[in-house]
Design a protein around this motif. Structure first.
Motif, PDB file in Angstrom:
ATOM      1  N   LEU A 247       0.736  -1.310  -0.033  1.00 52.23           N
ATOM      2  CA  LEU A 247      -0.035   0.119  -0.033  1.00 52.23           C
ATOM      3  C   LEU A 247       0.880   1.304  -0.189  1.00 52.23           C
ATOM      4  N   GLY A 248       1.817   1.132   0.672  1.00 49.34           N
ATOM      5  CA  GLY A 248       2.913   2.290   0.689  1.00 49.34           C
ATOM      6  C   GLY A 248       3.591   2.687  -0.809  1.00 49.34           C
ATOM      7  N   MET A 249       3.835   1.449  -1.498  1.00 52.80           N
ATOM      8  CA  MET A 249       4.410   1.353  -2.796  1.00 52.80           C
ATOM      9  C   MET A 249       3.219   1.879  -3.864  1.00 52.80           C
ATOM     10  N   PHE A 250       2.002   1.800  -3.702  1.00 51.86           N
ATOM     11  CA  PHE A 250       1.023   2.701  -4.335  1.00 51.86           C
ATOM     12  C   PHE A 250       1.207   4.297  -4.348  1.00 51.86           C
ATOM     13  N   ALA A 251       1.191   4.627  -2.952  1.00 55.81           N
ATOM     14  CA  ALA A 251       1.496   6.053  -2.932  1.00 55.81           C
ATOM     15  C   ALA A 251       2.677   6.598  -3.642  1.00 55.81           C
ATOM     16  N   VAL A 252       3.968   5.837  -3.528  1.00 54.44           N
ATOM     17  CA  VAL A 252       4.972   6.242  -3.848  1.00 54.44           C
ATOM     18  C   VAL A 252       5.076   6.289  -5.614  1.00 54.44           C
ATOM     19  N   ALA A 253       4.683   5.042  -6.058  1.00 50.15           N
ATOM     20  CA  ALA A 253       4.276   4.997  -7.841  1.00 50.15           C
ATOM     21  C   ALA A 253       3.446   6.106  -8.102  1.00 50.15           C
ATOM     22  N   PHE A 254       2.500   6.497  -7.332  1.00 46.01           N
ATOM     23  CA  PHE A 254       1.424   7.367  -7.636  1.00 46.01           C
ATOM     24  C   PHE A 254       2.014   8.741  -7.803  1.00 46.01           C
ATOM     25  N   GLY A 255       2.978   9.016  -6.958  1.00 48.47           N
ATOM     26  CA  GLY A 255       3.702  10.349  -7.134  1.00 48.47           C
ATOM     27  C   GLY A 255       4.951  10.367  -7.966  1.00 48.47           C
ATOM     28  N   LEU A 256       5.626   9.517  -8.276  1.00 46.56           N
ATOM     29  CA  LEU A 256       6.721   9.482  -9.011  1.00 46.56           C
ATOM     30  C   LEU A 256       6.777   8.951 -10.618  1.00 46.56           C
ATOM     31  N   MET A 257       6.058   7.930 -10.600  1.00 49.79           N
ATOM     32  CA  MET A 257       5.907   7.229 -11.844  1.00 49.79           C
ATOM     33  C   MET A 257       5.340   7.792 -13.156  1.00 49.79           C
ATOM     34  N   ARG A 258       5.806   8.001 -14.045  1.00 56.10           N
ATOM     35  CA  ARG A 258       5.069   8.720 -15.259  1.00 56.10           C
ATOM     36  C   ARG A 258       5.532   8.051 -16.669  1.00 56.10           C
ATOM     37  N   ASP A 259       4.653   7.792 -17.418  1.00 56.44           N
ATOM     38  CA  ASP A 259       5.124   7.096 -18.707  1.00 56.44           C
ATOM     39  C   ASP A 259       5.820   8.066 -19.739  1.00 56.44           C
ATOM     40  N   VAL A 260       6.827   7.795 -20.115  1.00 53.90           N
ATOM     41  CA  VAL A 260       7.797   8.732 -20.559  1.00 53.90           C
ATOM     42  C   VAL A 260       8.381   8.002 -21.845  1.00 53.90           C
ATOM     43  N   GLY A 261       8.259   8.192 -23.136  1.00 54.25           N
ATOM     44  CA  GLY A 261       8.783   7.523 -24.417  1.00 54.25           C
ATOM     45  C   GLY A 261       7.846   6.538 -24.942  1.00 54.25           C
ATOM     46  N   PHE A 262       6.553   6.614 -24.365  1.00 55.32           N
ATOM     47  CA  PHE A 262       5.557   5.691 -24.656  1.00 55.32           C
ATOM     48  C   PHE A 262       4.169   6.242 -24.393  1.00 55.32           C
ATOM     49  N   THR A 263       3.408   6.143 -25.653  1.00 58.81           N
ATOM     50  CA  THR A 263       2.188   6.537 -25.638  1.00 58.81           C
ATOM     51  C   THR A 263       0.863   5.437 -25.507  1.00 58.81           C
ATOM     52  N   PRO A 264       0.191   5.503 -24.640  1.00 60.17           N
ATOM     53  CA  PRO A 264      -1.001   4.371 -24.612  1.00 60.17           C
ATOM     54  C   PRO A 264      -1.827   4.584 -25.503  1.00 60.17           C
ATOM     55  N   GLN A 265      -2.225   3.304 -26.083  1.00 61.43           N
ATOM     56  CA  GLN A 265      -3.443   3.338 -27.253  1.00 61.43           C
ATOM     57  C   GLN A 265      -4.596   2.852 -26.658  1.00 61.43           C
ATOM     58  N   ARG A 266      -5.502   3.650 -26.529  1.00 61.94           N
ATOM     59  CA  ARG A 266      -6.703   3.442 -25.666  1.00 61.94           C
ATOM     60  C   ARG A 266      -7.392   2.518 -26.845  1.00 61.94           C
ATOM     61  N   SER A 267      -8.301   1.548 -25.938  1.00 58.92           N
ATOM     62  CA  SER A 267      -9.075   0.798 -26.898  1.00 58.92           C
ATOM     63  C   SER A 267     -10.451   0.635 -26.241  1.00 58.92           C
ATOM     64  N   THR A 268     -11.554   0.804 -26.821  1.00 57.86           N
ATOM     65  CA  THR A 268     -12.972   0.527 -26.589  1.00 57.86           C
ATOM     66  C   THR A 268     -13.422  -0.730 -26.450  1.00 57.86           C
ATOM     67  N   HIS A 269     -12.460  -1.611 -26.937  1.00 57.69           N
ATOM     68  CA  HIS A 269     -13.154  -3.118 -27.207  1.00 57.69           C
ATOM     69  C   HIS A 269     -12.016  -4.180 -26.442  1.00 57.69           C
ATOM     70  N   PRO A 270     -12.178  -4.160 -25.066  1.00 58.03           N
ATOM     71  CA  PRO A 270     -11.328  -4.984 -24.430  1.00 58.03           C
ATOM     72  C   PRO A 270     -11.066  -6.464 -25.076  1.00 58.03           C
ATOM     73  N   LEU A 271     -11.986  -7.130 -25.345  1.00 56.08           N
ATOM     74  CA  LEU A 271     -11.836  -8.269 -26.014  1.00 56.08           C
ATOM     75  C   LEU A 271     -11.070  -8.311 -27.553  1.00 56.08           C
ATOM     76  N   GLN A 272     -11.294  -7.308 -28.317  1.00 55.89           N
ATOM     77  CA  GLN A 272     -10.610  -7.060 -29.341  1.00 55.89           C
ATOM     78  C   GLN A 272      -9.224  -6.735 -29.135  1.00 55.89           C
ATOM     79  N   ALA A 273      -9.002  -5.836 -28.095  1.00 51.32           N
ATOM     80  CA  ALA A 273      -7.642  -5.485 -27.712  1.00 51.32           C
ATOM     81  C   ALA A 273      -6.866  -6.571 -27.249  1.00 51.32           C
ATOM     82  N   THR A 274      -7.451  -7.572 -26.634  1.00 51.76           N
ATOM     83  CA  THR A 274      -6.850  -8.730 -25.974  1.00 51.76           C
ATOM     84  C   THR A 274      -6.449  -9.719 -27.179  1.00 51.76           C
ATOM     85  N   ARG A 275      -7.185  -9.762 -28.010  1.00 54.27           N
ATOM     86  CA  ARG A 275      -6.743 -10.655 -29.168  1.00 54.27           C
ATOM     87  C   ARG A 275      -5.627 -10.231 -29.896  1.00 54.27           C
ATOM     88  N   ALA A 276      -5.835  -8.620 -30.138  1.00 51.88           N
ATOM     89  CA  ALA A 276      -4.539  -7.831 -30.776  1.00 51.88           C
ATOM     90  C   ALA A 276      -3.317  -8.091 -29.966  1.00 51.88           C
TER      91      ALA A 276
END
Length: 424
Positions: A180-209
């Protein structure tokens, strides 16, 4: 390494330190905990097998989370899931629950770890490359393994000593608190850098992909495929050996309630992990090809396990355990760097998660198989059998080597690359 890369490395090492510390509180006593709850050897290692089955089942869906929502979100979900499942484990022990409940919660534990596997390593590599770091990944991954080893050393010793002073359940509650303490640490420090998430509205389709991408960029890529096919044998045996050493060493020691001795076993593995992480880039510099290091590590590990199967002296077994752990630990960063250099950034988390899935699938079969062997023939014999199973990984590593991928010689010593004076 520039300032931006050093910052990324510090965050990675902080997350590695906290997560490993939390996890390792129970690593020295987990098998004893299951046996104390009334499970047989077969049931205890079957529970571990359900844990690895959970990792197999959820690797791809959680890979979708990492790719669609980001590696940071995946890490945060992992801390919460693992904390909740660990607390349920504690409750099962409190009430001497039937085996099927252990199986269900073990699957949930596997789910928690799949949020971490692949995502954190992919976050590190992409962020470092984005920051301009061009050095070999063995160095950073080796440092991560050293930090992980220090955390494991502290956590496993503390878990064993505290369990002996209190009860076997207290280290599990400690794990919940640190997660639970690490959740707080990661929430404050961790940011996605050099990578852009690709959102999908179809979880099953995304899983297959994601599954399709894992196969296309993993199993259909020959040098990567053969490394992945070796994983079920090496990883499956490694998981069993680590947990079997707890009751095995207590048996040699002669006191089934000396939980601190079980913690000592995990601490020795942790210490070897620290030294192995330090040695990894140095061992890499001795050989022109990364696969040489991986093959030698597998062969030497096999020999040590077979010898352990015939040892009846506690202190000799401890020395061999430390040597086995050191050899394995020195080879892991080299393997990680080899895989990462063969994977494109876009598919990195996906393929690394699939590699973890392959290793976990071996644990599903190997752990109950060797657990049953321990019931029938004893722990020592089961370790020797495990060594023979690990040897099966070597032909696959040789097959990967024969593909002659540039990653096999990436960041090799300049003198050996130019002159060819070291054909290995």
């Amino acid at each position: 390494m520039n300032a931006a890369a050093r910052k990324i490395q510090r965050i990675y090492l902080t997350l590695t330190l906290g997560n490993t510390l939390a996890a390792s509180f129970i690593w020295g006593i987990n098998t004893l905990f299951l046996l104390d709850a009334g499970l047989s050897n077969l049931e205890a290692f079957a529970a571990n097998a359900f844990f690895t089955a959970g990792m197999v089942l959820f690797e791809v869906p959680t890979g979708v989370v990492a790719d669609s929502w980001g590696r940071r979100v995946s890490f945060l979900l992992g801390t919460l899931t693992l904390a909740g499942a660990t607390y349920l484990y504690y409750l099962l022990w409190q009430f001497s629950a039937p085996f099927w409940m252990w199986a269900v919660v073990s699957v949930l534990l596997g789910l928690g770890f799949t949020f971490f596997s692949g995502a954190v390593e992919a976050w590190l590599v992409d962020a470092l490359r984005f920051s301009g770091y061009e050095g070999g990944m063995e160095t950073v991954l080796g440092r991560g393994q050293m930090v992980s080893g220090v955390a494991m050393l502290a956590g496993s010793v503390a878990g064993g000593v505290i369990a002996q002073a209190t009860t076997l359940g207290v280290p599990f509650l400690m794990r919940v608190g640190v997660l639970l303490g690490m959740f707080a640490v990661a929430f404050g420090l961790m940011r996605d850098v050099g990578f852009t998430p690709q959102r999908s509205t179809h979880p099953l389709q995304a899983t297959r992909a994601v599954l399709s991408a894992s196969i296309e960029n993993g199993l259909k890529n020959p040098p990567v495929r053969y490394v992945m096919l070796a994983a079920p044998f090496s990883a499956g045996v490694g998981i069993y050996v680590f947990y079997a050493l707890q009751p095995y060493l207590l048996e040699l020691f002669g006191d089934p309630h000396a939980y601190s001795v079980a913690g000592l076993a995990a601490a020795i593995v942790a210490g070897a992990q620290v030294l192995g992480g330090w040695l990894a880039p140095r061992v890499r510099n001795l050989f022109r090809k990364r696969t040489t290091v991986m093959i030698l590590a597998s062969i030497v590990g096999t020999v040590i396990l077979v010898v352990l199967g015939f040892i009846q002296v506690f202190w000799v077994a401890l020395v061999l355990l430390a040597l086995w752990a050191l050899v394995a630990s020195a080879g892991i960063p080299v393997r990680q760097a080899y895989l990462n250099d063969m994977i494109a950034s876009k598919q990195r988390a996906t393929v690394l998660s699939f590699d973890s899935l392959m290793g976990s699938s071996g644990g599903v079969v190997v752990q109950p198989l060797l657990g049953r062997a321990a019931d029938i023939y004893g722990y020592a014999a089961s370790l020797a059998i495990g060594g023979v199973i690990e040897l099966i990984a070597v032909p696959f590593l040789l097959a990967s080597r024969r593909q002659r991928h540039p990653a096999d010689q990436a960041n090799a010593p300049t003198s050996t690359t130019n002159t060819g004076s070291q054909p290995a």
